[in-house]
Design a protein around this motif. Structure first.
Motif, PDB file in Angstrom:
ATOM      1  N   LYS A 155      -1.917   9.515  -6.793  1.00  0.00           N
ATOM      2  CA  LYS A 155      -2.905   8.622  -6.192  1.00  0.00           C
ATOM      3  C   LYS A 155      -3.704   7.883  -7.269  1.00  0.00           C
ATOM      4  O   LYS A 155      -3.838   6.649  -7.236  1.00  0.00           O
ATOM      5  CB  LYS A 155      -3.852   9.419  -5.288  1.00  0.00           C
ATOM      6  N   ASN A 187      -3.382   3.816  -8.223  1.00  0.00           N
ATOM      7  CA  ASN A 187      -4.583   2.987  -8.048  1.00  0.00           C
ATOM      8  C   ASN A 187      -4.975   2.301  -9.359  1.00  0.00           C
ATOM      9  O   ASN A 187      -5.377   1.131  -9.368  1.00  0.00           O
ATOM     10  CB  ASN A 187      -5.740   3.830  -7.511  1.00  0.00           C
ATOM     11  N   HIS A 237       0.871  -1.174   0.000  1.00  0.00           N
ATOM     12  CA  HIS A 237       0.000   0.000   0.000  1.00  0.00           C
ATOM     13  C   HIS A 237       0.909   1.226   0.000  1.00  0.00           C
ATOM     14  O   HIS A 237       1.948   1.231   0.672  1.00  0.00           O
ATOM     15  CB  HIS A 237      -0.884   0.003   1.252  1.00  0.00           C
ATOM     16  N   SER A 254      -2.729  -0.141  -4.267  1.00  0.00           N
ATOM     17  CA  SER A 254      -3.576   0.578  -3.316  1.00  0.00           C
ATOM     18  C   SER A 254      -2.855   1.818  -2.794  1.00  0.00           C
ATOM     19  O   SER A 254      -1.745   1.722  -2.257  1.00  0.00           O
ATOM     20  CB  SER A 254      -3.931  -0.353  -2.148  1.00  0.00           C
TER      21      SER A 254
END
Length: 345
Positions: A310, A314, A284, A319
């Motif tokens: 971000k 993704n 992550h 993640s």
């Protein structure tokens, strides 16, 4: 002779100590349980023991403690920052942050830090000393007592490099987790490291299922070296290899901390390389907005760049979240408040 600190002893060590001084073994378990369940800070308060036993113990033993020097409450959110005074006069800091799921604490593992990351305030005066496992526990216990709650999560991400204080940190984790004490779940603990590769392997072999967090901040070795001196010792490739080993041993997802700095590590090539090297790893990414300090004249990345990182990560199946800024009005970033306080003395 320096007194032995009960708070640093494991349950087995406590039982053996009581046998050694001519007491029953069960008294050791009683004492361990009472200290950690009730978070007491002196032997005189261990009321499950007879008074004459407590008086005898106080001659050679102690319960280490730290005291709240200052508490700063954010007017923006429910963040609270603590300056703690250690028994030798040193100062450390911790932060309590309220979330929808509970209260999380970010705690320190050393007085200062020697890792030298350019954007971090806690390393500017260098390393003073390691914290004992008792002192690290005392951060947790003091916050819980002050706020009258049980913390839901603990993050070893305050001042210091946890893996540079390996033995004391491992002992702290085991003491906090012990079912006869706080019985705090390993899965609710995160340990952050700048990438001490041999210690990552060692931690993996402990098979303690905490979350490992890697302060990465650049996918390129040359750029990372400029920001983080540890990059001169361990390449990104070596860190990733150790991360794969950690996942294999613990089946736990790795978190990568990535502080976005305008014009430094927020370029398209940074983004694409980050996506490439993390592809296939159980991980992550936690994107962080830079907290400015006097000695580092860079600024945080622009909002559109942060969002691009971000969204793109993704899309690539990695993640990714943006860490919420908390306590900005009380210098809640690691090391800032301690330095400000010391300079004002």
């Amino acid at each position: 002779m320096q007194k032995i600190d009960f708070k640093s002893l494991s349950l087995e060590e406590m039982k053996q100590l009581f046998l050694k001084i001519g007491e029953k073994e069960y008294r050791g378990e009683q004492t361990f349980n009472f200290i950690h369940k009730n978070m007491v800070d002196s032997i005189s308060k261990i009321t499950v023991l007879p008074k004459d036993t407590r008086d005898k113990l106080e001659k050679n033993y102690t319960i280490g403690n730290i005291s709240v020097l200052e508490r700063y409450d954010s007017k923006i959110d429910d963040t609270k920052k603590y300056l703690f005074l250690l028994e030798d006069g040193n100062i450390i800091e911790s932060v309590a942050m309220k979330y929808s799921y509970g209260t999380s604490a970010c705690i320190s593992t050393q007085v200062g830090c020697k890792m030298g990351c350019v954007f971090c305030a806690s390393t500017k005066e260098g390393l003073v000393r390691n914290l004992t496992s008792s002192e690290i526990l005392s951060e947790v216990y003091n916050i819980q007592k002050d706020l009258n709650l049980k913390l839901s999560n603990i993050v070893l991400m305050g001042s210091g490099e946890p893996l540079d204080n390996y033995d004391n940190v491992i002992n702290f984790l085991k003491l906090l987790h012990d079912e006869k004490g706080q019985n705090f779940g390993y899965r609710n603990i995160t340990l952050s490291t700048c990438g001490l590769v041999p210690k990552i392997y060692k931690l993996a072999d402990e098979k303690i299922p905490i979350t490992l967090s890697i302060s990465l901040h650049s996918p390129f070795d040359e750029d990372r070296k400029r920001m983080m001196p540890i990059g001169k010792k361990y390449r990104v490739e070596e860190i990733l290899k150790a991360c794969y080993y950690y996942v294999e041993k613990t089946n736990r997802r790795i978190t990568f901390e990535y502080t976005l700095i305008n014009g430094e590590n927020d370029r398209r090539e940074d983004l694409e390389e980050l996506a490439r090297i993390l592809g296939g790893l159980l991980c992550h990414v936690n994107l962080i907005c830079l907290n400015p300090i006097e000695e580092f004249n860079k600024t945080k990345a622009k909002e559109d760049k942060i969002q691009e990182f971000k969204n793109r990560l993704n899309q690539k199946g990695i993640s990714t979240t943006i860490r919420r800024e908390m306590g900005s009005d009380i210098n809640a970033a690691c090391g800032q408040l301690r330095r400000k306080y010391i300079k004002g003395l």
